[in-house]
Write a protein that holds these residues in place. Structure first.
Motif: not given
Length: 306
Positions: A104-118
């Motif tokens: 389940k961590s995969a989804w939330k960290y993926g969201k975090g990475f996309r936000a950090a890139q933005a």
């Protein structure tokens, strides 16, 4: 293609190396208690920073990312999906039987990475920025709440990109309710005044009492008159049965689209292989089935028809 020094060997090593890093971090985290909690959080942020740097490299080349996903048996990013989520599915996984499935961590960290890139964070300063990052959200009650750390980063991503996963879950519940009403045999039918003014498809929770003399169940009262509360009482079981039905329908629908004449020439075979495997396409078909079922027109009630 994006400029990237990675080849498939180096890219797969990035993923494997992170698995080793994550194992070491989890071992240390289990041993950390009390005064070590702060150090454990800093270690987590450092680990996430390393993962973020690797994810930036992988998503920079969509073609290579697809190859790495295939290598690890992970579903590649669907059209319009957050590509960092695919990296997360490779990074955060757990053993289930003889195979690995995304944690389940995969989804939330993926969201975090996309936000950090933005936000234009670099892998080098990721941990330090995450330590102090804040984001404000407005609750349903209208009150503003200040979030901190990774949950704030997730909220930032939701503000930027919406929450399609939550939207699809809501559609899934609607689709399951319509599937239940349209395809499943009712346990019983009766006409009675329950003291509510129902609309088509509305649910209520009833309390029934067994009457041995009549050899029948007698309805005593309405336990839950609100649709959502009544649905919550049976949602888990109905959703499980709906998904099983949907999987069969999706595979059947996908089979109907397959060309039974398999080509013999190499370019056509490679093109067919490049379309991904049958089960992945079937999952996309299942999503379409759910969306169409959730958006299908409701039958008119007796009053409306009149």
């Amino acid at each position: 293609m994006a400029m990237n020094n990675l080849d498939l060997t180096a890219a797969t090593k990035l993923v494997s190396d992170f698995h080793n890093t994550l194992t070491a971090h989890n071992t240390s985290a289990k041993q950390a208690t009390g005064a070590y909690e702060m150090a454990s959080r800093k270690a987590l942020y450092k680990t996430l920073g390393e993962a973020y740097g690797s994810s930036l490299q992988l998503v920079a080349d969509p073609e290579l990312l697809g190859q790495v996903c295939a290598h690890f048996g992970v579903k590649p990013p669907a059209e319009g999906e957050n590509p960092h989520s695919a990296v997360g599915r490779m990074f955060w996984r757990k053993k289930q039987g003889d195979e690995y499935v995304p944690d389940k961590s995969a989804w939330k960290y993926g969201k975090g990475f996309r936000a950090a890139q933005a936000l234009k964070w670099t892998a080098k300063d990721y941990a330090a920025k995450l330590e102090t990052y804040e984001f404000e959200v407005t609750g349903k009650d209208g009150k503003v709440k200040k979030l901190k750390g990774h949950i704030a980063l997730e909220a930032c991503d939701t503000a930027l990109h919406g929450n399609p996963e939550a939207d699809f879950t809501a559609q899934e519940h609607i689709a399951a309710q319509r599937w239940l009403a349209s395809t499943q045999t009712p346990k019983a039918e009766f006409v009675a005044d329950l003291g509510v003014s129902p609309e088509h498809g509305q649910m209520v929770g009833l309390v029934a009492q067994w009457d041995a003399e009549r050899s029948s169940w007698v309805v005593r009262d309405v336990h839950a008159s609100e649709h959502d509360r009544a649905w919550a009482l049976i949602a888990k079981g109905v959703l499980t049965r709906f998904k099983e039905w949907r999987e069969v329908k999706a595979l059947t629908a996908q089979d109907a689209l397959l060309d039974k004449e398999i080509p013999d020439d190499l370019p056509s075979l490679l093109a067919l292989l490049d379309e991904q495997n049958r089960s992945v396409r079937a999952r996309e078909t299942a999503k379409v089935i759910t969306e169409k079922l959730a958006l299908a027109a409701e039958p008119k009630s007796v009053d409306q028809a009149a």
